[in-house]
Design a protein around this motif. Structure first.
Motif, PDB file in Angstrom:
ATOM      1  N   GLU A   1       0.836  -1.204   0.000  1.00  0.00           N
ATOM      2  CA  GLU A   1       0.000   0.000   0.000  1.00  0.00           C
ATOM      3  C   GLU A   1       0.868   1.249   0.000  1.00  0.00           C
ATOM      4  O   GLU A   1       0.595   2.228  -0.707  1.00  0.00           O
ATOM      5  N   HIS A   2       1.922   1.200   0.800  1.00  0.00           N
ATOM      6  CA  HIS A   2       2.821   2.344   0.910  1.00  0.00           C
ATOM      7  C   HIS A   2       3.491   2.655  -0.434  1.00  0.00           C
ATOM      8  O   HIS A   2       3.528   3.807  -0.876  1.00  0.00           O
ATOM      9  N   LEU A   3       3.999   1.623  -1.082  1.00  0.00           N
ATOM     10  CA  LEU A   3       4.670   1.828  -2.368  1.00  0.00           C
ATOM     11  C   LEU A   3       3.702   2.328  -3.432  1.00  0.00           C
ATOM     12  O   LEU A   3       4.073   3.123  -4.297  1.00  0.00           O
ATOM     13  N   ASN A   4       2.460   1.866  -3.351  1.00  0.00           N
ATOM     14  CA  ASN A   4       1.445   2.327  -4.293  1.00  0.00           C
ATOM     15  C   ASN A   4       1.123   3.799  -4.076  1.00  0.00           C
ATOM     16  O   ASN A   4       1.042   4.588  -5.024  1.00  0.00           O
ATOM     17  N   GLU A   5       0.941   4.172  -2.809  1.00  0.00           N
ATOM     18  CA  GLU A   5       0.602   5.567  -2.476  1.00  0.00           C
ATOM     19  C   GLU A   5       1.752   6.525  -2.788  1.00  0.00           C
ATOM     20  O   GLU A   5       1.548   7.617  -3.323  1.00  0.00           O
ATOM     21  N   LYS A   6       2.970   6.119  -2.444  1.00  0.00           N
ATOM     22  CA  LYS A   6       4.124   7.026  -2.555  1.00  0.00           C
ATOM     23  C   LYS A   6       4.696   7.091  -3.965  1.00  0.00           C
ATOM     24  O   LYS A   6       5.081   8.167  -4.443  1.00  0.00           O
ATOM     25  N   TYR A   7       4.727   5.937  -4.652  1.00  0.00           N
ATOM     26  CA  TYR A   7       5.389   5.886  -5.956  1.00  0.00           C
ATOM     27  C   TYR A   7       4.476   5.450  -7.095  1.00  0.00           C
ATOM     28  O   TYR A   7       4.906   5.391  -8.246  1.00  0.00           O
TER      29      TYR A   7
ATOM     30  N   ALA B   1       9.560  -6.481  -7.804  1.00  0.00           N
ATOM     31  CA  ALA B   1      10.655  -5.808  -7.094  1.00  0.00           C
ATOM     32  C   ALA B   1      11.132  -6.656  -5.913  1.00  0.00           C
ATOM     33  O   ALA B   1      12.336  -6.766  -5.654  1.00  0.00           O
ATOM     34  N   ARG B   2      10.180  -7.261  -5.208  1.00  0.00           N
ATOM     35  CA  ARG B   2      10.548  -8.115  -4.073  1.00  0.00           C
ATOM     36  C   ARG B   2      11.386  -9.307  -4.532  1.00  0.00           C
ATOM     37  O   ARG B   2      12.358  -9.681  -3.879  1.00  0.00           O
TER      38      ARG B   2
END
Length: 215
Positions: free
Chosen positions: A59-65, A75-76
């Motif tokens: 969720e964080h990666l979606n929101e930020k980037y 990526a993982r």
């Protein structure tokens, strides 16, 4: 032996920071007969406003980037493979979370004066990426501190002392003003900047070139 000062600006929740360090470690092993490196770590918070509960990593990666779920999974997998190549174990999961790292940096800043910063840095990377622990929580930070032989009473004081938090924020601001806005950032002899997780071969070449320039 040529003595080289190496400053590493990084964050514990940055996977490229531990990959970058492990590549640097390999480079320094290659140069072990000629280079004596003095390494110091410096704080950089990727998410200084992150709340105490953290956030789901995808969720964080979606929101930020704007990272899609598919890109996040890819990526993982890439990071896990790169980790294996440098001898570091990443264990990502769908419920992996990202956390605030201010208190971790407070502990690291103090640990430098106790000659335990390097050990603590590696312990924190393993706690977060290998074991999936919440490195914003005091009990986890104290666990890591104890693991590397730091005094728990002093560590507890450092974690709850606002002046240590202010010192971290002030140091981060200095790096920002110096033009460091992404990590990892490796500074050789206080003036040669190497950005990102570069290959060991490039790092060997860069360090040799810097030494030759000042011979």
């Amino acid at each position: 032996m040529d003595k080289v000062r190496i400053d590493i600006v990084s964050d514990i929740v940055c996977p490229w920071c531990i990959i970058g360090y492990k590549r640097l470690e390999a480079a320094l092993m290659t140069l072990a007969d000629t280079v004596n490196a003095d390494i110091q770590w410096h704080p950089f918070e990727l998410n200084p406003a992150m709340g105490p509960e953290g956030q789901n990593l995808r969720e964080h990666l979606n929101e930020k980037y704007g990272t899609t779920d598919e890109a996040s999974v890819s990526a993982r997998q890439t990071l896990t493979t790169l980790g294996q190549e440098v001898g570091f174990e990443f264990n990502f999961a769908d419920d992996s979370r990202i956390y605030n790292t201010r208190k971790a940096h407070q502990l690291l800043m103090w640990a430098y004066s106790e000659n335990k910063q390097f050990d603590l840095e590696l312990a924190l990377f393993h706690a977060y990426f290998t074991h999936g622990k919440d490195i914003s929580q005091e009990n986890i930070l104290l666990e890591c501190a104890e693991h590397v032989g730091l005094d728990l009473d002093v560590a507890r004081t450092v974690l709850n002392d606002p002046t240590w938090a202010e010192s971290v924020a002030s140091t981060e601001q200095q790096w920002l003003e110096a033009g460091i806005n992404a990590v990892p950032a490796i500074i050789i002899n206080r003036k040669h900047l190497i950005s990102g997780a570069q290959t060991s071969e490039l790092l060997v070449s860069a360090i040799n070139k810097i030494i030759a320039e000042h011979a």
